[in-house]
Design an enzyme around this catalytic site. Structure first.
Site, PDB file in Angstrom:
ATOM      1  N   LYS A 193       0.855  -1.174  -0.163  1.00  0.00           N
ATOM      2  CA  LYS A 193       0.084   0.067   0.021  1.00  0.00           C
ATOM      3  C   LYS A 193       0.927   1.102   0.053  1.00  0.00           C
ATOM      4  O   LYS A 193       1.320   1.692   1.116  1.00  0.00           O
ATOM      5  CB  LYS A 193      -1.003   0.046   1.039  1.00  0.00           C
ATOM      6  CG  LYS A 193      -2.010   1.139   0.874  1.00  0.00           C
ATOM      7  CD  LYS A 193      -2.652   1.693   2.389  1.00  0.00           C
ATOM      8  CE  LYS A 193      -1.857   2.958   2.793  1.00  0.00           C
ATOM      9  NZ  LYS A 193      -1.728   4.113   1.889  1.00  0.00           N
ATOM     10  N   GLY A 246       6.439   5.294   8.611  1.00  0.00           N
ATOM     11  CA  GLY A 246       5.495   6.421   8.743  1.00  0.00           C
ATOM     12  C   GLY A 246       5.617   7.006  10.021  1.00  0.00           C
ATOM     13  O   GLY A 246       6.626   6.956  10.678  1.00  0.00           O
ATOM     14  N   SER A 247       4.682   7.860  10.433  1.00  0.00           N
ATOM     15  CA  SER A 247       4.754   8.524  11.797  1.00  0.00           C
ATOM     16  C   SER A 247       4.751   7.431  12.881  1.00  0.00           C
ATOM     17  O   SER A 247       3.735   6.469  12.777  1.00  0.00           O
ATOM     18  CB  SER A 247       3.617   9.576  11.582  1.00  0.00           C
ATOM     19  OG  SER A 247       2.448   8.751  11.567  1.00  0.00           O
ATOM     20  N   THR A 248       5.059   8.022  14.202  1.00  0.00           N
ATOM     21  CA  THR A 248       4.819   6.938  15.224  1.00  0.00           C
ATOM     22  C   THR A 248       3.366   7.137  15.798  1.00  0.00           C
ATOM     23  O   THR A 248       3.156   5.886  16.167  1.00  0.00           O
ATOM     24  CB  THR A 248       5.597   7.767  16.424  1.00  0.00           C
ATOM     25  OG1 THR A 248       7.079   7.663  15.941  1.00  0.00           O
ATOM     26  CG2 THR A 248       5.558   6.918  17.975  1.00  0.00           C
ATOM     27  N   GLY A 251       2.010   4.242  13.328  1.00  0.00           N
ATOM     28  CA  GLY A 251       2.836   2.960  13.911  1.00  0.00           C
ATOM     29  C   GLY A 251       2.318   2.304  14.825  1.00  0.00           C
ATOM     30  O   GLY A 251       1.683   1.078  14.943  1.00  0.00           O
ATOM     31  N   GLU A 269       9.110   1.472  11.227  1.00  0.00           N
ATOM     32  CA  GLU A 269      10.065   2.627  11.016  1.00  0.00           C
ATOM     33  C   GLU A 269       9.515   3.802  11.141  1.00  0.00           C
ATOM     34  O   GLU A 269       8.748   4.152  10.290  1.00  0.00           O
ATOM     35  CB  GLU A 269      10.886   2.038   9.548  1.00  0.00           C
ATOM     36  CG  GLU A 269      12.336   2.641   9.531  1.00  0.00           C
ATOM     37  CD  GLU A 269      12.252   4.253   8.698  1.00  0.00           C
ATOM     38  OE1 GLU A 269      12.275   5.105   9.826  1.00  0.00           O
ATOM     39  OE2 GLU A 269      12.608   4.228   7.777  1.00  0.00           O
ATOM     40  N   CYS A 303      13.180  10.885   7.978  1.00  0.00           N
ATOM     41  CA  CYS A 303      12.800  10.342   9.258  1.00  0.00           C
ATOM     42  C   CYS A 303      14.154  10.407  10.153  1.00  0.00           C
ATOM     43  O   CYS A 303      14.044  10.539  11.432  1.00  0.00           O
ATOM     44  CB  CYS A 303      12.337   8.587   9.699  1.00  0.00           C
ATOM     45  SG  CYS A 303      13.770   7.761   8.326  1.00  0.00           S
ATOM     46  N   GLU A 400       8.877  16.245  15.620  1.00  0.00           N
ATOM     47  CA  GLU A 400       9.250  15.852  14.472  1.00  0.00           C
ATOM     48  C   GLU A 400       8.276  16.938  13.656  1.00  0.00           C
ATOM     49  O   GLU A 400       7.255  16.999  13.520  1.00  0.00           O
ATOM     50  CB  GLU A 400       8.816  14.443  14.076  1.00  0.00           C
ATOM     51  CG  GLU A 400       9.387  14.139  12.514  1.00  0.00           C
ATOM     52  CD  GLU A 400       9.184  12.799  12.280  1.00  0.00           C
ATOM     53  OE1 GLU A 400       8.206  12.307  12.351  1.00  0.00           O
ATOM     54  OE2 GLU A 400      10.194  12.246  11.812  1.00  0.00           O
TER      55      GLU A 400
HETATM   56  N1  NAI Z   1       9.190   7.981   9.355  1.00  0.00           N
HETATM   57  C1  NAI Z   1       8.985   8.429   8.171  1.00  0.00           C
HETATM   58  O1  NAI Z   1       9.567   8.194   7.349  1.00  0.00           O
HETATM   59  C2  NAI Z   1       7.793   9.177   8.016  1.00  0.00           C
HETATM   60  C3  NAI Z   1       7.283   9.914   9.186  1.00  0.00           C
HETATM   61  N2  NAI Z   1       6.106  10.609   8.742  1.00  0.00           N
HETATM   62  C4  NAI Z   1       5.764  11.547   9.869  1.00  0.00           C
HETATM   63  O2  NAI Z   1       4.343  11.552   9.757  1.00  0.00           O
HETATM   64  C5  NAI Z   1       3.653  12.843   9.801  1.00  0.00           C
HETATM   65  C6  NAI Z   1       2.411  12.727   9.019  1.00  0.00           C
HETATM   66  O3  NAI Z   1       2.564  12.186   7.848  1.00  0.00           O
HETATM   67  P1  NAI Z   1       1.401  11.116   7.169  1.00  0.00           P
HETATM   68  O4  NAI Z   1       1.346  11.112   5.805  1.00  0.00           O
HETATM   69  O5  NAI Z   1       0.167  11.654   8.097  1.00  0.00           O
HETATM   70  O6  NAI Z   1       2.019   9.702   7.994  1.00  0.00           O
HETATM   71  P2  NAI Z   1       1.231   8.270   8.282  1.00  0.00           P
HETATM   72  O7  NAI Z   1       2.360   7.774   9.090  1.00  0.00           O
HETATM   73  O8  NAI Z   1       0.078   8.313   8.630  1.00  0.00           O
HETATM   74  O9  NAI Z   1       1.472   7.938   6.912  1.00  0.00           O
HETATM   75  C7  NAI Z   1       2.190   6.777   6.328  1.00  0.00           C
HETATM   76  C8  NAI Z   1       1.442   5.599   5.606  1.00  0.00           C
HETATM   77  O10 NAI Z   1       0.758   5.099   6.677  1.00  0.00           O
HETATM   78  C9  NAI Z   1      -0.566   5.020   6.084  1.00  0.00           C
HETATM   79  N3  NAI Z   1      -1.691   4.787   7.135  1.00  0.00           N
HETATM   80  C10 NAI Z   1      -2.045   6.080   7.575  1.00  0.00           C
HETATM   81  N4  NAI Z   1      -2.937   5.935   8.596  1.00  0.00           N
HETATM   82  C11 NAI Z   1      -3.091   4.543   8.688  1.00  0.00           C
HETATM   83  C12 NAI Z   1      -3.569   3.463   9.687  1.00  0.00           C
HETATM   84  N5  NAI Z   1      -4.608   3.758  10.542  1.00  0.00           N
HETATM   85  N6  NAI Z   1      -3.467   2.248   9.593  1.00  0.00           N
HETATM   86  C13 NAI Z   1      -2.307   1.989   8.736  1.00  0.00           C
HETATM   87  N7  NAI Z   1      -1.745   2.502   7.822  1.00  0.00           N
HETATM   88  C14 NAI Z   1      -2.307   3.818   7.673  1.00  0.00           C
HETATM   89  C15 NAI Z   1      -0.661   6.142   5.134  1.00  0.00           C
HETATM   90  O11 NAI Z   1      -1.727   5.665   4.116  1.00  0.00           O
HETATM   91  C16 NAI Z   1       0.553   6.063   4.355  1.00  0.00           C
HETATM   92  O12 NAI Z   1       0.646   4.953   3.453  1.00  0.00           O
HETATM   93  C17 NAI Z   1       4.945  13.756   9.031  1.00  0.00           C
HETATM   94  O13 NAI Z   1       4.696  15.029   9.256  1.00  0.00           O
HETATM   95  C18 NAI Z   1       6.153  13.048   9.457  1.00  0.00           C
HETATM   96  O14 NAI Z   1       6.323  13.750  10.791  1.00  0.00           O
HETATM   97  C19 NAI Z   1       5.499  10.811   7.462  1.00  0.00           C
HETATM   98  C20 NAI Z   1       5.841   9.928   6.539  1.00  0.00           C
HETATM   99  C21 NAI Z   1       7.104   9.246   6.633  1.00  0.00           C
HETATM  100  N1  BAL Z   2      16.196   8.310   4.772  1.00  0.00           N
HETATM  101  C1  BAL Z   2      15.747   7.053   5.421  1.00  0.00           C
HETATM  102  C2  BAL Z   2      14.312   6.655   5.180  1.00  0.00           C
HETATM  103  C3  BAL Z   2      13.184   7.598   5.415  1.00  0.00           C
HETATM  104  O1  BAL Z   2      13.301   8.615   5.794  1.00  0.00           O
HETATM  105  O2  BAL Z   2      11.948   6.962   5.726  1.00  0.00           O
END
Ligand code: NAI
Ligand code: BAL
Length: 504
Positions: A193, A246-248, A251, A269, A303, A400
């Protein structure tokens, strides 16, 4: 028949054709439910690029069933490591062939410059596929001596099964490769996804999956809203493992859904608020280069972004002046312009979010020494922004931001630097800059993070494990460690000579 769109590539006469249906069983298909399609935007212009089919929970069921069938019949234990390796390498070759197109599509949908997408994200992703192709025929079990004359135990590293993989929008191709490559190498099947914000390159890669010759159902791609398809995958009883980046906050939901359904294997992650420490002995020019890269690469949407910088007080003024000059040198602009080193942030939501942090930094009394002003042109632009005069309780220091926004503080002693660095709920990465070798050892040992960079920042290699401590994640990606996330080890106890008396 699902839809196809043709997207114009700016500054050229070419068009990129993308199939916008759900990719299930090697075909692009419509949703079985009539739910609203996902609107996809160009963050550099704010214009809508196209719509793509959104998977419903029923579509997730269909994709999971396809992955299960492939796992039982054509992939899993039905295919040798040599063949898995051949197919993964073939996919890497196709990505190599199409890397310019993939980079242009990534730029259109994510905003990152074409040259960065092509030479870093995609180059690294091809390397990732090849690295795990190398592993596919080298996944070994053990034979364990129990008793030479009567018994042996054998371990079989079996593929865990059907994997739900949920990826974000900051590295749409690279996160795809990090997830797909180790899963395929060990023999798992996949329901992928992509983020609803950046689904286009995952759909384009699905075309390459078919062309490479993977059997139907081995990799399925289902763009969907997180709260629909993401949640359905995490909660699905037919999914054996979920891998998430994605976000904590999200997660935690993924882990809860896994626990409340079938206790599937989980790897996460997550976010970070990573510190960089600059000690007095550091090479100031180089440390400033790495610190700038640490926060500005990918417009801070990383991240591992080194978003808190602490500088030893006796070099503070000189270092901050050097860093500020370097930050101003980076061109954040149109990704189709070769001069751009960074693009816009990915969406209106992220734009509003990053700017709300910048405003909060100003309101809470931090001093802006670089950036901090909005542009008036269309596009989700945020220029490099550096705050000094920070306090630990400020939102910009604690949370973050996921934008090119750096908080700079100072320290006097090494212990003070370590305490400031570790004062966070996150533990993804940390950097230190020093030419004192003993100090490098001491400090890297004391820092609470899964990745420590010494005299560099934000460089990752496909053969080195990556993942977080504390609330930055569970499990490891990359390196041989990632294979373990997709393996379920079976122990076979074999008796060829011991008889027992009964009753005991
Ligand atoms: N660790 C990383 O690489 C990332 C961190 N983030 C952080 O998250 C903040 C918000 O960004 P978002 O796009 O809202 O992140 P998110 O963590 O909600 O989205 C990441 C993925 O999770 C999916 N997702 C969303 N809700 C879900 C649920 N209930 N169950 C399963 N999957 C779900 C989304 O569709 C997307 O594919 C950013 O500002 C950043 O701080 C966002 C993206 C990547
Ligand atoms: N740069 C490591 C991968 C990530 O931001 O999710």
């Amino acid at each position: 028949m699902a839809n196809v769109v043709e997207l114009s590539v700016p500054k050229s006469n070419s068009k990129i054709r993308v199939q916008t249906g759900l990719f299930i069983n090697n075909d692009f298909v419509p949703s079985v439910d009539n739910i609203e399609p996902i609107r996809v935007y160009n963050p550099s212009t704010e214009e809508e690029l196209c719509t793509v089919t959104a998977a419903s929970a029923k579509d997730v069921d269909i994709a999971v069933a396809a992955a299960r069938k492939a796992f039982r019949e054509t992939w899993g234990k039905n295919v040798s490591g040599f063949e898995r390796s051949r197919l993964i390498n073939k996919l890497a070759d196709l990505m190599e062939r199409d890397k310019q197109t993939l980079a242009e599509l990534e730029c259109l949908n994510n905003g990152k410059p074409v040259k960065i997408a092509r030479d870093f994200d995609i180059g690294d992703s091809i390397g990732c596929l090849r690295y795990y192709a190398g592993w596919a025929d080298k996944i070994l079990g053990q034979s364990i001596e129990i008793d030479h004359k009567t018994k042996i135990a054998i371990t079989h590293p079996e593929p865990v099964g059907v994997c739900g993989q949920i990826i974000p929008w900051n590295y749409p191709i690279q996160m795809w490769a990090w997830k797909v490559a180790p899963a395929l190498a060990v023999g798992c099947t996949i329901v992928m996804k992509p983020s609803e914000i950046t689904p286009l390159t995952a759909l384009k890669l699905s075309e390459l999956v078919k062309e490479a010759g993977f059997p139907p159902g081995v990799i399925n791609t289902i763009p969907s809203l997180g709260s629909v398809g993401g949640l359905a995958l995490a909660a699905h009883r037919g999914v054996d493992k979920v891998a998430f980046t994605g976000s904590t906050v999200t997660g935690r939901k993924v882990m809860e859904a896994a626990a409340n359904s079938n206790l599937k294997k989980v790897s996460l992650e997550l976010g970070g608020k990573s510190p960089q420490l600059v000690f007095a002995s550091a090479d100031i020019e180089q440390a400033a280069n790495w610190a700038a890269l640490g926060i500005l690469y990918n417009t801070g949407q990383d991240c591992t972004a080194g978003s808190r910088l602490y500088v030893q007080d006796n070099i503070y003024d000189k270092f901050v002046a050097t860093l500020a000059a370097k930050a101003k040198e980076l061109v954040i602009g149109d990704g189709f312009d070769e001069r751009s080193g960074g693009g816009p942030v990915v969406s209106k939501t992220q734009y509003d979010r990053v700017w709300s942090y910048i405003e909060s930094g100003k309101k809470q009394g931090a001093r802006v020494i670089v950036g901090g002003e909005r542009r008036t042109t269309p596009g989700y632009w945020v220029d490099a922004t550096i705050f000094t005069d920070i306090r630990p309780d400020m939102k910009i220091v604690e949370e973050e931001i996921f934008g090119p926004v750096l908080s700079v503080g100072k320290f006097h002693t090494e212990q003070e630097a370590i305490d400031l660095a570790n004062d966070t709920t996150y533990g993804l990465a940390a950097g230190l800059h020093s030419t004192d070798q003993a100090q490098c050892h001491r400090v890297s040992s004391a820092l609470e993070a899964g990745t420590i960079w010494i005299n560099q920042y934000n460089v990752l290699y496909n053969n080195v494990p990556f993942g977080g401590k504390k609330q930055s994640g569970v499990g490891r990606e990359l390196g041989s460690h990632a294979l373990d996330e997709y393996i379920s080890t079976k122990a076979v106890h074999w008796n060829y000579g011991e008889n027992i008396e009964w009753p005991l």
